[in-house]
Every structure is written in C-alpha cells, then in structure tokens.
Scaffold this motif. Structure first.
Motif, PDB file in Angstrom:
ATOM      1  N   ALA A 144       0.833  -1.203   0.000  1.00  0.00           N
ATOM      2  CA  ALA A 144       0.000   0.000   0.000  1.00  0.00           C
ATOM      3  C   ALA A 144       0.872   1.259   0.000  1.00  0.00           C
ATOM      4  O   ALA A 144       1.862   1.349   0.730  1.00  0.00           O
ATOM      5  CB  ALA A 144      -0.922   0.005   1.213  1.00  0.00           C
ATOM      6  N   GLY A 145       0.504   2.222  -0.830  1.00  0.00           N
ATOM      7  CA  GLY A 145       1.270   3.460  -0.893  1.00  0.00           C
ATOM      8  C   GLY A 145       0.519   4.530  -1.653  1.00  0.00           C
ATOM      9  O   GLY A 145      -0.489   4.264  -2.322  1.00  0.00           O
ATOM     10  N   HIS A 146       1.011   5.747  -1.530  1.00  0.00           N
ATOM     11  CA  HIS A 146       0.395   6.894  -2.208  1.00  0.00           C
ATOM     12  C   HIS A 146       1.467   7.616  -3.013  1.00  0.00           C
ATOM     13  O   HIS A 146       2.439   8.126  -2.446  1.00  0.00           O
ATOM     14  CB  HIS A 146      -0.216   7.852  -1.176  1.00  0.00           C
ATOM     15  N   ASN A 147       1.306   7.625  -4.335  1.00  0.00           N
ATOM     16  CA  ASN A 147       2.240   8.345  -5.193  1.00  0.00           C
ATOM     17  C   ASN A 147       1.949   9.839  -5.110  1.00  0.00           C
ATOM     18  O   ASN A 147       0.787  10.246  -5.022  1.00  0.00           O
ATOM     19  CB  ASN A 147       2.106   7.864  -6.632  1.00  0.00           C
ATOM     20  N   PHE A 148       2.994  10.660  -5.149  1.00  0.00           N
ATOM     21  CA  PHE A 148       2.778  12.101  -4.967  1.00  0.00           C
ATOM     22  C   PHE A 148       3.825  12.884  -5.745  1.00  0.00           C
ATOM     23  O   PHE A 148       4.989  12.499  -5.811  1.00  0.00           O
ATOM     24  CB  PHE A 148       2.857  12.474  -3.483  1.00  0.00           C
ATOM     25  N   VAL A 149       3.389  14.002  -6.336  1.00  0.00           N
ATOM     26  CA  VAL A 149       4.268  14.888  -7.097  1.00  0.00           C
ATOM     27  C   VAL A 149       4.100  16.300  -6.562  1.00  0.00           C
ATOM     28  O   VAL A 149       2.975  16.748  -6.327  1.00  0.00           O
ATOM     29  CB  VAL A 149       3.924  14.857  -8.606  1.00  0.00           C
ATOM     30  N   GLY A 150       5.213  17.018  -6.371  1.00  0.00           N
ATOM     31  CA  GLY A 150       5.093  18.406  -5.928  1.00  0.00           C
ATOM     32  C   GLY A 150       6.417  19.002  -5.499  1.00  0.00           C
ATOM     33  O   GLY A 150       7.274  18.316  -4.935  1.00  0.00           O
ATOM     34  N   ASP A 151       6.580  20.298  -5.774  1.00  0.00           N
ATOM     35  CA  ASP A 151       7.771  21.026  -5.344  1.00  0.00           C
ATOM     36  C   ASP A 151       7.834  21.119  -3.821  1.00  0.00           C
ATOM     37  O   ASP A 151       6.800  21.080  -3.148  1.00  0.00           O
ATOM     38  CB  ASP A 151       7.763  22.449  -5.913  1.00  0.00           C
ATOM     39  N   VAL A 152       9.030  21.289  -3.298  1.00  0.00           N
ATOM     40  CA  VAL A 152       9.218  21.394  -1.851  1.00  0.00           C
ATOM     41  C   VAL A 152       8.381  22.521  -1.268  1.00  0.00           C
ATOM     42  O   VAL A 152       7.684  22.355  -0.255  1.00  0.00           O
ATOM     43  CB  VAL A 152      10.712  21.616  -1.517  1.00  0.00           C
ATOM     44  N   GLU A 153       8.414  23.692  -1.897  1.00  0.00           N
ATOM     45  CA  GLU A 153       7.697  24.855  -1.361  1.00  0.00           C
ATOM     46  C   GLU A 153       6.191  24.769  -1.545  1.00  0.00           C
ATOM     47  O   GLU A 153       5.428  25.239  -0.703  1.00  0.00           O
ATOM     48  CB  GLU A 153       8.192  26.132  -2.043  1.00  0.00           C
ATOM     49  N   LEU A 154       5.762  24.179  -2.637  1.00  0.00           N
ATOM     50  CA  LEU A 154       4.330  24.149  -2.933  1.00  0.00           C
ATOM     51  C   LEU A 154       3.593  23.062  -2.151  1.00  0.00           C
ATOM     52  O   LEU A 154       2.418  23.234  -1.810  1.00  0.00           O
ATOM     53  CB  LEU A 154       4.112  23.933  -4.430  1.00  0.00           C
ATOM     54  N   THR A 155       4.244  21.950  -1.876  1.00  0.00           N
ATOM     55  CA  THR A 155       3.597  20.876  -1.137  1.00  0.00           C
ATOM     56  C   THR A 155       3.219  21.360   0.258  1.00  0.00           C
ATOM     57  O   THR A 155       4.051  21.911   0.978  1.00  0.00           O
ATOM     58  CB  THR A 155       4.524  19.649  -1.029  1.00  0.00           C
ATOM     59  N   THR A 156       1.964  21.152   0.643  1.00  0.00           N
ATOM     60  CA  THR A 156       1.503  21.633   1.949  1.00  0.00           C
ATOM     61  C   THR A 156       1.937  20.670   3.052  1.00  0.00           C
ATOM     62  O   THR A 156       2.221  19.491   2.794  1.00  0.00           O
ATOM     63  CB  THR A 156      -0.028  21.760   1.968  1.00  0.00           C
ATOM     64  N   MET A 157       1.949  21.160   4.277  1.00  0.00           N
ATOM     65  CA  MET A 157       2.313  20.297   5.401  1.00  0.00           C
ATOM     66  C   MET A 157       1.301  19.173   5.566  1.00  0.00           C
ATOM     67  O   MET A 157       1.663  18.042   5.919  1.00  0.00           O
ATOM     68  CB  MET A 157       2.422  21.106   6.697  1.00  0.00           C
ATOM     69  N   ARG A 158       0.035  19.450   5.287  1.00  0.00           N
ATOM     70  CA  ARG A 158      -0.963  18.385   5.364  1.00  0.00           C
ATOM     71  C   ARG A 158      -0.616  17.279   4.373  1.00  0.00           C
ATOM     72  O   ARG A 158      -0.743  16.082   4.681  1.00  0.00           O
ATOM     73  CB  ARG A 158      -2.358  18.935   5.065  1.00  0.00           C
ATOM     74  N   GLN A 159      -0.167  17.657   3.188  1.00  0.00           N
ATOM     75  CA  GLN A 159       0.185  16.663   2.178  1.00  0.00           C
ATOM     76  C   GLN A 159       1.428  15.875   2.566  1.00  0.00           C
ATOM     77  O   GLN A 159       1.489  14.654   2.385  1.00  0.00           O
ATOM     78  CB  GLN A 159       0.365  17.352   0.822  1.00  0.00           C
ATOM     79  N   TYR A 160       2.437  16.570   3.098  1.00  0.00           N
ATOM     80  CA  TYR A 160       3.625  15.856   3.574  1.00  0.00           C
ATOM     81  C   TYR A 160       3.233  14.792   4.605  1.00  0.00           C
ATOM     82  O   TYR A 160       3.682  13.639   4.540  1.00  0.00           O
ATOM     83  CB  TYR A 160       4.608  16.833   4.232  1.00  0.00           C
ATOM     84  N   LEU A 161       2.399  15.177   5.563  1.00  0.00           N
ATOM     85  CA  LEU A 161       2.015  14.270   6.641  1.00  0.00           C
ATOM     86  C   LEU A 161       1.119  13.147   6.130  1.00  0.00           C
ATOM     87  O   LEU A 161       1.220  12.004   6.591  1.00  0.00           O
ATOM     88  CB  LEU A 161       1.319  15.047   7.762  1.00  0.00           C
ATOM     89  N   MET A 162       0.237  13.465   5.182  1.00  0.00           N
ATOM     90  CA  MET A 162      -0.652  12.449   4.621  1.00  0.00           C
ATOM     91  C   MET A 162       0.147  11.358   3.920  1.00  0.00           C
ATOM     92  O   MET A 162      -0.069  10.158   4.130  1.00  0.00           O
ATOM     93  CB  MET A 162      -1.628  13.105   3.647  1.00  0.00           C
ATOM     94  N   VAL A 163       1.103  11.755   3.070  1.00  0.00           N
ATOM     95  CA  VAL A 163       1.915  10.777   2.344  1.00  0.00           C
ATOM     96  C   VAL A 163       2.753   9.950   3.324  1.00  0.00           C
ATOM     97  O   VAL A 163       2.865   8.719   3.182  1.00  0.00           O
ATOM     98  CB  VAL A 163       2.824  11.475   1.312  1.00  0.00           C
TER      99      VAL A 163
END
Length: 358
Positions: A144-163
């Motif tokens: 199980a995993g979640h693929n994710f794409v995004g720049d360091v600055e643009l990725t939100t903290m919620r997204q970092y924690l979710m992944v």
C-alpha cells in the motif's frame, strides 16, 4: 582564488584519476577482476539453487493495497499459483475489491484495511488470526502506498504528513501488527518501496523521503528478525507508473486536485515565483512519462514471488521498468556509489531537468 584555478584543479584531479586507473589496470589485474566477478556470479547462482524453492500451495500471504496496481495484480497472480491470498483494500466497495471477489474462490479473501489507521490495522489483524489459525501466516507484502508529485515549497504540510502516514507509518503499523504471526511460521516480510528510495529527483520530496524511510525501516527489521528466522526483502520498482495507473487518467486527475490544494494554500511570496501554468505544465508532462513505462507489471510480480518462495531470497530487488533502452532511475542508482556528488547531481539533472518558468 579565481575560478580558472578551481577548474584547473578539477581537470587535474580527473587527469590523475584516469592515469592511476590506466596504470592500475594491467593485464593480470584485469584477469583477476574478471575471474573474481565470474566466481561471485557463479557462487550466487549455486547458492540460490542449493536453497531451492518453497511451494506456495500451502501458504497464506497477506497483501496490502490491492485496490489497483501491484497489489491487485499480485493477489490474482499468487492465487493462480495456489496460494491462500488475503487481499486487503482501502475501498471495500470499489471496482478493485469487486474484481477480486469475482474470483469466487475459498483461497481469495478480501478484507478492508486502511494502513493509516491503528484501529483498522487492529481489526484486520483479528480477522487474519482467525483465517490463518490452521495454516499460519507465511508472508506479508507491504504494498500500500500513495504516489505524490510536488515542489518542496508548494507541497503543503498536510500533504507531507498524509503521504508519510500512508507510505512510512502504514508500513510500520502493519509490520508491527503481523510480525508475531510471521515469527511463528519463520515466514517472509516483503516491503515494496521504490527506486526513488535510492535516488532523489526534483518534484518528489514528499514521496522520496517516505521511500528512503521504507528502505531504512526494512533493513533494520531484517537485521532484528534474522535470529527468529523471518526473512525480509525490499522490492524497488523503477519506471512502472504507467502500468500501475499512478499516472493514468484517474491518477493525473488526482494529482490535479492535489495541485489545486497546493495553489490555494501557497503564500503570496511563493506565487511570485511559481504560477498555475507551471503546475499545468507538470501535469501535461506526465503523459509522455507514462508512455515510456514498462507495459506490464510482470517483472515486479516475479520479484515479489521470488522473495516469498526462494529458500535464499535477495535482500533487495531492483526492478527496471522502462520500455525504452534503459530505465534512467535504475542506471543512476547503480552509478551513484561510484561518482562524487558534484558529478552525479549534474548528471541526474540532465536526465531529470528542473526549471521554474512562469
């Protein structure tokens, strides 16, 4: 100090290194290296042949993330090999779960599992104990995993924690829950990470850090489980995004929604550097990437099956996934240990260029 002197020193180091290599590689040295390499290759082959292959028809294996991709294909493949499969899905009412139930076999069990939830993992464990009380649990495949794409600055903290909660702590939750059952059978733990757990590329910060963590967690678990007879392997797929569906029509639509969230939460300072068009351009660039991926999941399925059945499984399986001449990720991974960072990073950026244009 002038840059001319710096560049001169750099050229000098390269020249001396080449001279040293030239004088070191005499005919006797080359013969010894070739012989050593050949002997090591034969040793590995004979060791694995001596260890043999274990049958799957009396084994029970649990797989996480079977809604789509590797997990879904693996569940059907192991079932065809005679294995008792416990396929866990995030969406019990989804098409993936329905497709697995349509197999209509006593050897295929579909269970709900949200690896980001302690309660869900505990409930799944309770079901698995009951299902495997006679045969025991031979293997767990953390897929199980979640693929994710995004720049360091643009990725939100919620997204970092979710992944991270899915890719890192999901693996940790299921491993901690099911290790006691694997100890009883001296079974197998197979953790699917990614080639991106070995090499870092732009636009992948949130995803890559979770895969690097998965590598470390797997290695430590392997060392700790050695005395109990539990073998731990790592599967590191290369460019299979198109075949898994991570960057198909539905996958790109999900990434688009995540980009919208990034843009809505971006500060004015960040929006001065980036633009909505920049994010749209990234989305459009994913389609050509999908076209270069390996057309089937078979190489990864074979690697996982080997990790579950070999008497002497590999510690890690790097699985190239390009339908072109080479999988760029896998080539870079193999070059990385031998190149200084100041040479390796420009080489990587040649294959994966990064430039923000508004």
């Amino acid at each position: 100090m002038s840059w001319e002197l710096v560049y001169g020193l750099q050229a000098g180091m390269v020249g001396v290194g080449l001279l040293a290599l030239y004088f070191a590689l005499s005919v006797p040295t080359l013969l010894c290296l070739v012989t050593l390499d050949t002997l090591y290759y034969v040793y590995l082959r004979k060791r694995r042949e001596a260890a043999g292959t274990l049958p799957l028809d009396d084994k029970t294996v649990l797989i996480t993330g079977c809604d789509t991709g590797f997990g879904h294909a693996l569940a059907k493949d192991l079932h065809q090999r005679g294995c008792n499969v416990i396929a866990t899905v995030f969406r019990p009412d989804g098409e993936g779960a329905k497709s697995l139930r349509d197999v209509s076999s006593e050897r295929m069990t579909v269970l709900p599992l949200d690896v980001s939830s302690d309660e869900s993992v505990a409930q799944c464990l309770s079901h698995v104990k009951e299902l495997s009380k006679n045969s025991g649990l031979w293997g767990v495949v953390n897929n199980a995993g979640h693929n994710f794409v995004g720049d360091v600055e643009l990725t939100t903290m919620r997204q970092y924690l979710m992944v991270a909660n899915i890719n890192i702590y999901g693996m940790v939750r299921t491993t901690r829950a099911f290790l006691p059952l694997l100890r009883q059978t001296k079974g197998r733990l197979v953790n699917v990470t990614s080639i991106k757990g070995l090499v870092s590329t732009p636009l992948n910060a949130a995803y890559n850090i979770t895969k690097y963590a998965g590598e470390t967690f797997s290695e430590i678990t392997r060392m700790e489980m050695r005395q109990f007879g539990v073998k731990v392997s790592i599967i590191e797929p290369g460019n299979f995004g198109g075949a898994t569906g991570c960057i198909n029509k539905e996958g790109v639509a999900r990434i688009s929604r995540e980009f919208d969230e990034m843009w809505d939460e971006a500060s004015d300072e960040v929006k001065e550097v980036f633009s909505k068009q920049y994010l749209d351009n990234i989305l459009h660039s994913l389609e050509p990437v999908a076209m270069t991926t390996y057309p089937t999941l078979t190489p990864v399925l074979e690697a996982i099956t080997d990790a579950l059945t070999s008497g002497d499984p590999e510690y890690r399986y790097i699985v190239a996934g390009s339908n072109t001449l080479m999988d760029k990720y896998c080539v870079l991974v193999r070059l990385k240990p031998y190149l200084p960072d100041r040479i390796f990073e420009p080489l990587l950026l040649y294959f994966f260029p990064y430039k923000v244009e508004k």
